[in-house]
Design a protein around this motif. Structure first.
Motif, PDB file in Angstrom:
ATOM      1  N   SER A   3       6.223  -3.989 -16.543  1.00 60.07           N
ATOM      2  CA  SER A   3       6.766  -4.797 -17.630  1.00 60.07           C
ATOM      3  C   SER A   3       7.909  -5.683 -17.142  1.00 60.07           C
ATOM      4  CB  SER A   3       7.263  -3.889 -18.756  1.00 60.07           C
ATOM      5  OG  SER A   3       8.413  -3.175 -18.344  1.00 60.07           O
ATOM      6  N   ASP A   4       8.151  -6.747 -17.865  1.00 68.78           N
ATOM      7  CA  ASP A   4       9.249  -7.656 -17.519  1.00 68.78           C
ATOM      8  C   ASP A   4      10.588  -6.908 -17.515  1.00 68.78           C
ATOM      9  OD1 ASP A   4       7.443  -9.708 -17.318  1.00 68.78           O
ATOM     10  OD2 ASP A   4       7.854 -10.525 -19.325  1.00 68.78           O
ATOM     11  N   LYS A   5      10.736  -5.978 -18.447  1.00 68.98           N
ATOM     12  CA  LYS A   5      11.969  -5.195 -18.528  1.00 68.98           C
ATOM     13  C   LYS A   5      12.217  -4.421 -17.234  1.00 68.98           C
ATOM     14  CE  LYS A   5      13.993  -1.260 -21.007  1.00 68.98           C
ATOM     15  NZ  LYS A   5      13.794  -0.268 -22.091  1.00 68.98           N
ATOM     16  N   LEU A   6      11.165  -3.772 -16.709  1.00 68.24           N
ATOM     17  CA  LEU A   6      11.315  -2.974 -15.488  1.00 68.24           C
ATOM     18  C   LEU A   6      11.572  -3.853 -14.270  1.00 68.24           C
ATOM     19  CD1 LEU A   6       8.568  -0.230 -15.994  1.00 68.24           C
ATOM     20  CD2 LEU A   6      11.045  -0.007 -16.285  1.00 68.24           C
ATOM     21  N   ILE A   7      10.912  -4.990 -14.193  1.00 69.94           N
ATOM     22  CA  ILE A   7      11.134  -5.905 -13.073  1.00 69.94           C
ATOM     23  C   ILE A   7      12.569  -6.421 -13.078  1.00 69.94           C
ATOM     24  CG2 ILE A   7      10.502  -8.147 -12.086  1.00 69.94           C
ATOM     25  CD1 ILE A   7       8.486  -5.948 -11.517  1.00 69.94           C
ATOM     26  N   GLU A   8      13.072  -6.750 -14.256  1.00 68.38           N
ATOM     27  CA  GLU A   8      14.451  -7.230 -14.363  1.00 68.38           C
ATOM     28  C   GLU A   8      15.439  -6.143 -13.946  1.00 68.38           C
ATOM     29  OE1 GLU A   8      17.516  -9.098 -17.719  1.00 68.38           O
ATOM     30  OE2 GLU A   8      15.375  -8.918 -18.163  1.00 68.38           O
ATOM     31  N   LEU A   9      15.180  -4.910 -14.389  1.00 66.60           N
ATOM     32  CA  LEU A   9      16.034  -3.794 -13.991  1.00 66.60           C
ATOM     33  C   LEU A   9      15.997  -3.585 -12.486  1.00 66.60           C
ATOM     34  CD1 LEU A   9      15.462  -1.038 -16.713  1.00 66.60           C
ATOM     35  CD2 LEU A   9      17.624  -2.155 -16.134  1.00 66.60           C
ATOM     36  N   LYS A  10      14.814  -3.672 -11.902  1.00 67.65           N
ATOM     37  CA  LYS A  10      14.679  -3.512 -10.454  1.00 67.65           C
ATOM     38  C   LYS A  10      15.565  -4.503  -9.713  1.00 67.65           C
ATOM     39  CE  LYS A  10      11.863  -5.711  -7.935  1.00 67.65           C
ATOM     40  NZ  LYS A  10      10.724  -6.338  -7.198  1.00 67.65           N
ATOM     41  N   ASN A  11      15.477  -5.756 -10.066  1.00 67.26           N
ATOM     42  CA  ASN A  11      16.242  -6.801  -9.376  1.00 67.26           C
ATOM     43  C   ASN A  11      17.750  -6.581  -9.532  1.00 67.26           C
ATOM     44  OD1 ASN A  11      13.868  -8.044  -8.542  1.00 67.26           O
ATOM     45  ND2 ASN A  11      13.763  -9.359 -10.361  1.00 67.26           N
ATOM     46  N   ASP A  12      18.164  -6.196 -10.719  1.00 69.03           N
ATOM     47  CA  ASP A  12      19.589  -5.939 -10.954  1.00 69.03           C
ATOM     48  C   ASP A  12      20.085  -4.766 -10.099  1.00 69.03           C
ATOM     49  OD1 ASP A  12      19.649  -7.993 -12.790  1.00 69.03           O
ATOM     50  OD2 ASP A  12      19.550  -6.675 -14.555  1.00 69.03           O
ATOM     51  N   ILE A  13      19.272  -3.696 -10.033  1.00 64.77           N
ATOM     52  CA  ILE A  13      19.663  -2.486  -9.291  1.00 64.77           C
ATOM     53  C   ILE A  13      19.773  -2.773  -7.795  1.00 64.77           C
ATOM     54  CG2 ILE A  13      18.806  -0.214  -8.576  1.00 64.77           C
ATOM     55  CD1 ILE A  13      17.694   0.016 -11.497  1.00 64.77           C
ATOM     56  N   LEU A  14      18.841  -3.533  -7.254  1.00 64.66           N
ATOM     57  CA  LEU A  14      18.866  -3.825  -5.822  1.00 64.66           C
ATOM     58  C   LEU A  14      20.124  -4.595  -5.435  1.00 64.66           C
ATOM     59  CD1 LEU A  14      15.123  -4.708  -5.117  1.00 64.66           C
ATOM     60  CD2 LEU A  14      16.349  -2.591  -4.570  1.00 64.66           C
ATOM     61  N   GLN A  15      20.619  -5.403  -6.326  1.00 70.51           N
ATOM     62  CA  GLN A  15      21.861  -6.128  -6.063  1.00 70.51           C
ATOM     63  C   GLN A  15      23.090  -5.243  -6.293  1.00 70.51           C
ATOM     64  OE1 GLN A  15      22.269  -9.221  -4.774  1.00 70.51           O
ATOM     65  NE2 GLN A  15      20.044  -9.192  -4.509  1.00 70.51           N
ATOM     66  N   LYS A  16      23.091  -4.527  -7.398  1.00 71.54           N
ATOM     67  CA  LYS A  16      24.264  -3.745  -7.800  1.00 71.54           C
ATOM     68  C   LYS A  16      24.589  -2.635  -6.807  1.00 71.54           C
ATOM     69  CE  LYS A  16      26.061  -1.072 -11.729  1.00 71.54           C
ATOM     70  NZ  LYS A  16      25.772  -0.604 -13.110  1.00 71.54           N
ATOM     71  N   TYR A  17      23.545  -1.999  -6.241  1.00 68.69           N
ATOM     72  CA  TYR A  17      23.777  -0.834  -5.385  1.00 68.69           C
ATOM     73  C   TYR A  17      23.610  -1.144  -3.901  1.00 68.69           C
ATOM     74  CZ  TYR A  17      23.892   1.583  -9.801  1.00 68.69           C
ATOM     75  OH  TYR A  17      24.244   1.976 -11.068  1.00 68.69           O
ATOM     76  N   ARG A  18      23.742  -2.418  -3.543  1.00 68.28           N
ATOM     77  CA  ARG A  18      23.661  -2.804  -2.142  1.00 68.28           C
ATOM     78  C   ARG A  18      24.656  -2.051  -1.267  1.00 68.28           C
ATOM     79  NH1 ARG A  18      20.119  -3.552   0.897  1.00 68.28           N
ATOM     80  NH2 ARG A  18      19.146  -4.776  -0.770  1.00 68.28           N
TER      81      ARG A  18
END
Length: 413
Positions: A3-18
């Motif tokens: 879902s678009d919601k999960l893809i958006e969360l994925k992208n945010d998490i990859l940046q936030k927890y770098r």
């Protein structure tokens, strides 16, 4: 697919927890150097990859592999064998090798997990258990998920020969032990009773930090080769490492008194064990990255996760409280769907040997049951926690975790 919601969360998490991911890369590099230096010091050669048969006296590959494990883990001696059928088998070999009738075993991390309960003869008859052989047992309950340091002195008696320290969480929601925790526990045990043996169940903990329990006060430890130290390549086996005399006692239980570690054919050869050990620091870091991603994603989706994404890590396991059997089954189905092996299969709860409750497992792995490969499992009992572990690559872990989240999202529609 997702879902678009999960893809958006994925992208945010990859940046936030770098920063967390970068820290794991640094630990992986340090551990890789440690293993590489040990392989150079031990002069590992192609000659050590050959196979042996029969009694396998003088197996230079087996001897070199055990020398390598001992050096990397800061131990006097190691026993590394494909003859160990599981981590529990390696742990039981230590306990039966060292303990004698009338000795007391004390668990300092509360109630052991299911398969160790049958080894001990915990609260129900278990043929061949330690209890049946006259070994006494006691335990110190954990307090708020931590070892009760204040009362270690109260639970250790003159009969206490060995304390067991379970590094990982088992099927619980308590935090795993860090190396600093293990150092503090072993220091206190040896202060109270200097000759008491500190035994660490190191399953899922190898290479998570840059120091191992045998470098932090543990007298002996054991684990499985189809978890962290096998690097996703070892086809089976386990290891024991620690003080020379204790590992020797364990070896007499693995084979027979008087034989010990002098025998044990490598059969298919040792290359996969050497190569897996070399890859283990990198693969372990990949698995922990996946665990952090899962913690972040499901935390954002409103679930209780342990550890949280920014919490220190003592093992590769991520626990998520799902609250219902249906979600637990759906989660495991999503993991299985995005597995490289048996992706067409649908996980079903079953009566797994050694466990009191039905267990559901998602394990589309190249090595059967290898929990350093991406997998998930949990008991069908409230609060329906799922335990996610492994991942040979971070990329696969991301995809599989999104698959699990999508399966639950579809269930709720």
């Amino acid at each position: 697919m997702f879902s678009d919601k999960l893809i958006e969360l994925k992208n945010d998490i990859l940046q936030k927890y770098r920063p967390q991911f970068d820290r794991l890369d640094a630990i992986s590099e340090a551990n890789t150097l440690k293993v590489l230096d040990a392989m150079r010091d031990c002069k590992v050669s192609d000659a050590h990859f050959g196979q042996t048969t029969g009694y396998a006296y003088g197996d230079i590959g087996r001897e070199k592999l055990e020398e390598l494990y001992a050096k990397v883990f800061g131990a006097e001696r190691a026993l590394v064998r494909t003859q160990f059928v599981s981590g529990t088998h390696a742990l039981a070999t230590v306990l039966f090798g060292i303990l004698r009738p009338g000795d007391e075993l004390v668990s300092l991390t509360g109630k052991p997990y299911d398969t160790m309960q049958t080894v001990i003869g915990y609260d129900h008859p278990s043929p061949g258990s330690l209890k049946e052989f006259g070994v006494l047992y006691n335990e110190l309950p954990m307090v708020d998920g931590h070892v009760d340091m204040e009362h270690i002195k109260d639970v250790i008696t003159p009969k206490t020969k060995l304390v067991e320290i379970q590094r990982s969480r088992g099927y619980s929601m308590r935090a795993p032990l860090s190396i600093a925790d293990i150092r503090a526990i072993t220091d206190e045990v040896h202060r109270v009773k200097p000759d008491c043996i500190c035994f660490v169940d190191n399953c899922y903990g190898e290479f998570v930090e840059t120091t191992e329990p045998t470098q932090a006060g543990a007298d002996i430890m054991a684990g499985s080769l189809i978890k962290n130290p096998g690097g996703g390549i070892a086809p089976t086996g386990g290891y024991i490492a620690g003080k020379k005399d204790l590992v020797e006692l364990a070896s007499y239980r693995l084979t027979a008194p008087g034989m010990g570690d002098e025998l044990g054919a490598s059969l298919a050869g040792n290359r996969l064990l050497f190569q897996g050990f070399f890859l283990a620091p990198h693969v372990t870091a990949q698995a922990i990255k996946g665990a952090i991603f899962a913690a972040a994603l499901f935390h954002e989706l409103g679930y209780k996760t342990l550890p949280l994404p920014t919490d220190p890590r003592g093992d590769i396991i991520q626990a998520i409280e799902l609250k219902s059997a249906e979600k637990l089954i759906a989660f495991c189905g999503g993991i299985q769907k995005y597995s490289p092996v048996d992706s067409f299969a649908a996980p079903e709860p079953w009566d797994m040997p050694g466990y009191a409750d039905k267990i559901i497992m998602a394990a589309g792995t190249f090595v059967q049951g290898a929990s350093i490969e991406f997998s998930a499992d949990g008991p069908l009992r409230p609060p329906y926690n799922v335990y996610l572990q492994g991942g040979l690559t971070f990329e696969h872990a991301i995809i599989g975790i999104l698959g699990a989240a999508q399966a639950i999202e579809d269930l709720e529609k």
